[in-house]
Design an enzyme around this catalytic site. Structure first.
Site, mmCIF file in Angstrom:
data_model
loop_
_atom_site.group_PDB
_atom_site.id
_atom_site.type_symbol
_atom_site.label_atom_id
_atom_site.label_comp_id
_atom_site.label_asym_id
_atom_site.label_seq_id
_atom_site.Cartn_x
_atom_site.Cartn_y
_atom_site.Cartn_z
ATOM 1 N N ASP A 74 0.838 -1.129 -0.054
ATOM 2 C CA ASP A 74 0.068 -0.174 -0.049
ATOM 3 C C ASP A 74 0.931 1.022 0.090
ATOM 4 O O ASP A 74 1.183 1.496 -0.971
ATOM 5 C CB ASP A 74 -0.951 -0.121 1.326
ATOM 6 C CG ASP A 74 -1.969 1.016 1.373
ATOM 7 O OD1 ASP A 74 -2.234 1.698 0.460
ATOM 8 O OD2 ASP A 74 -2.290 1.311 2.469
ATOM 9 N N LYS A 126 -1.246 -1.375 -4.519
ATOM 10 C CA LYS A 126 -2.413 -0.247 -4.753
ATOM 11 C C LYS A 126 -1.748 0.737 -5.616
ATOM 12 O O LYS A 126 -0.707 1.342 -5.117
ATOM 13 C CB LYS A 126 -2.757 0.202 -3.468
ATOM 14 C CG LYS A 126 -4.212 -0.612 -2.927
ATOM 15 C CD LYS A 126 -4.789 0.482 -1.768
ATOM 16 C CE LYS A 126 -5.377 -0.535 -0.703
ATOM 17 N NZ LYS A 126 -5.850 -0.005 0.231
HETATM 18 P P1 5GP Z 1 1.581 -0.348 3.937
HETATM 19 O O1 5GP Z 1 2.797 -0.375 5.134
HETATM 20 O O2 5GP Z 1 2.519 -0.991 2.572
HETATM 21 O O3 5GP Z 1 1.381 0.770 4.027
HETATM 22 O O4 5GP Z 1 0.702 -1.379 4.250
HETATM 23 C C1 5GP Z 1 0.623 -2.683 4.351
HETATM 24 C C2 5GP Z 1 -0.413 -3.438 5.311
HETATM 25 O O5 5GP Z 1 -1.388 -2.538 5.331
HETATM 26 C C3 5GP Z 1 -0.649 -4.497 4.348
HETATM 27 O O6 5GP Z 1 0.133 -5.674 4.993
HETATM 28 C C4 5GP Z 1 -2.061 -4.802 5.031
HETATM 29 O O7 5GP Z 1 -2.120 -5.441 6.230
HETATM 30 C C5 5GP Z 1 -2.674 -3.422 5.287
HETATM 31 N N1 5GP Z 1 -3.717 -2.861 4.246
HETATM 32 C C6 5GP Z 1 -3.187 -1.991 3.304
HETATM 33 N N2 5GP Z 1 -3.938 -1.705 2.405
HETATM 34 C C7 5GP Z 1 -5.039 -2.707 2.750
HETATM 35 C C8 5GP Z 1 -6.507 -3.176 2.089
HETATM 36 O O8 5GP Z 1 -6.930 -2.604 1.114
HETATM 37 N N3 5GP Z 1 -7.007 -4.131 2.875
HETATM 38 C C9 5GP Z 1 -6.450 -4.644 3.942
HETATM 39 N N4 5GP Z 1 -7.242 -5.918 4.357
HETATM 40 N N5 5GP Z 1 -5.527 -4.396 4.417
HETATM 41 C C10 5GP Z 1 -4.617 -3.381 3.733
#
Ligand code: 5GP
Ligand code: MG
Length: 178
Positions: free
Chosen positions: A97, A125
């Site tokens: 994300d 994303k």
């Molecule tokens: P980042 O550190 O890349 O922002 O977020 C990664 C983590 O956020 C992922 O491992 C997941 O647990 C959570 N996450 C981010 N976007 C989503 C989403 O659309 N749905 C869900 N269920 N979890 C998300």
């Protein structure tokens, strides 16, 4: 809920990922580390398509979030992590994300001196990334929507869906009736 990736598309995507992993590592021993909890379904499906000598481990990363969708501080629990020094390691997460989770984990893993370190995610994303580093393997790019299923949860539900679906704003606002 709107189905974004039906089961058959995910299956084909995971097979594609398995081919990429095989092409890269050949018969060399590999250690796969899944990020708990969201990656468990992908890890379970992927490892059964691989034939090299394989070790599987997990690491827990939890971002504290004020709501379901906002990233916060990351807590890493490496108690369950197997030894990775001098091993070829592939880190697997459900979704990229902002990228902060994967970047923080890769930085911590590098301190443990793996022989090589790569990363794979089921989903990335679009338009959300806040770090320079990209996963080595991305199975699907998705729009900026909150998704569940195939390991991903909303308030600990929906991990068991065989497809990936997006929740609409009103569904997130209403929360779950449990
Ligand atoms: P980042 O550190 O890349 O922002 O977020 C990664 C983590 O956020 C992922 O491992 C997941 O647990 C959570 N996450 C981010 N976007 C989503 C989403 O659309 N749905 C869900 N269920 N979890 C998300
Ligand atoms: Mg996660």
């Amino acid at each position: 809920m709107k189905i974004l990736l039906p089961e058959h598309e995910i299956k084909a995507g995971v097979a594609r990922l398995a081919s990429e992993v095989k092409a890269h590592y050949g018969r060399r021993p590999l250690t796969i580390i899944g990020v708990l909890t969201g990656s468990i379904v992908l890890v379970a499906d992927l490892i059964r398509l691989l034939e090299m000598p394989l070790r599987v481990g997990v690491v827990q990363a939890r971002s504290y979030r004020g709501t379901a969708t906002l990233p916060g501080d990351l807590a890493v629990n490496a108690d369950l992590l197997p030894p990775i020094a001098d091993r070829e390691v592939l880190l697997i997460d459900d979704i990229f994300d902002t990228g902060q989770t994967l970047q923080a984990l890769l930085a911590q893993f590098r301190l443990l001196s793996p022989r090589s370190l790569r990363s794979a995610v089921l989903l990335r994303k679009l338009g959300r990334q806040r770090v320079d580093e990209n996963p080595d393997h991305v199975v699907f790019e998705i729009p900026n929507e909150f998704v569940v299923g195939y390991g991903l949860d909303y308030q600990d539900a929906f991990r068991n869906l065989p497809h990936v679906a997006s929740l609409e704003a009103h569904e997130l606002a209403e929360g779950l009736v449990s």
